[in-house]
Write a protein that holds these residues in place. Sequence first.
Motif, short mmCIF file in Angstrom:
data_model
loop_
_atom_site.label_atom_id
_atom_site.label_comp_id
_atom_site.label_asym_id
_atom_site.label_seq_id
_atom_site.Cartn_x
_atom_site.Cartn_y
_atom_site.Cartn_z
N PRO A 161 62.34 78.53 45.94
CA PRO A 161 61.54 77.49 45.28
C PRO A 161 60.17 77.35 45.94
CG PRO A 161 63.22 76.52 46.68
CD PRO A 161 63.47 78.00 46.67
N ALA A 162 59.20 77.02 45.12
CA ALA A 162 57.83 76.83 45.62
C ALA A 162 57.74 75.49 46.33
CB ALA A 162 56.84 76.88 44.47
N MET A 201 44.18 78.21 33.04
CA MET A 201 45.20 77.54 32.22
C MET A 201 46.58 78.14 32.44
SD MET A 201 43.30 77.00 28.62
CE MET A 201 41.67 76.34 28.54
N VAL A 202 46.64 79.46 32.56
CA VAL A 202 47.92 80.13 32.79
C VAL A 202 48.52 79.72 34.13
CG1 VAL A 202 48.97 82.38 33.21
CG2 VAL A 202 47.49 82.06 31.26
N ILE A 203 47.71 79.68 35.17
CA ILE A 203 48.21 79.26 36.48
C ILE A 203 48.71 77.82 36.43
CG2 ILE A 203 47.53 78.80 38.87
CD1 ILE A 203 45.58 81.15 38.61
N TRP A 204 47.98 76.96 35.74
CA TRP A 204 48.41 75.55 35.61
C TRP A 204 49.74 75.46 34.86
CZ3 TRP A 204 45.51 71.53 37.68
CH2 TRP A 204 46.01 70.26 37.43
N PRO A 222 58.51 74.92 33.84
CA PRO A 222 59.43 76.02 34.13
C PRO A 222 60.19 76.52 32.90
CG PRO A 222 60.38 73.95 34.82
CD PRO A 222 59.00 73.65 34.31
N ASN A 223 59.89 75.98 31.73
CA ASN A 223 60.56 76.39 30.50
C ASN A 223 60.21 77.84 30.18
OD1 ASN A 223 61.70 76.62 27.99
ND2 ASN A 223 60.59 74.90 27.08
N TYR A 239 56.53 82.27 28.57
CA TYR A 239 56.23 83.40 27.69
C TYR A 239 54.88 83.20 27.01
CZ TYR A 239 56.55 86.81 23.97
OH TYR A 239 56.29 87.84 23.11
N LEU A 240 54.59 81.99 26.56
CA LEU A 240 53.29 81.70 25.96
C LEU A 240 52.16 81.91 26.96
CD1 LEU A 240 51.62 80.54 23.59
CD2 LEU A 240 52.01 78.30 24.58
#
Length: 88
Positions: free
Chosen positions: A10-11, A67-70, A76-77, A82-83
């Motif tokens: 876990p982070a 945005m992807v990193i955020w 965690p879905n 995937y999006l």
Amino acid sequence: MNITKLSSQPATHTSIVFAKIISAFAILLGMLVLMAWLFYLWIPKEYLPLLASIKANTALCFMLSGMVIWIYCDYPNKKIIYLAQVIA
């Protein structure tokens, strides 16, 4: 070292906060560059040689990567992740 062992850990809270700060910086940098491209005509001509050249598509990539990193930090879905991979 096994990669699956590293990714299954876990982070920590500190790493999530650090990732969000970096992603916010990337989003803001991209927005700033895009705004500079929009208002490029308002800049006096004597200041143009002093500006560094960053293309608009690079700024868009900065925004999307932020945005992807955020998204990776918050959701965690699997469908949302995937999006985020599609956006990247």
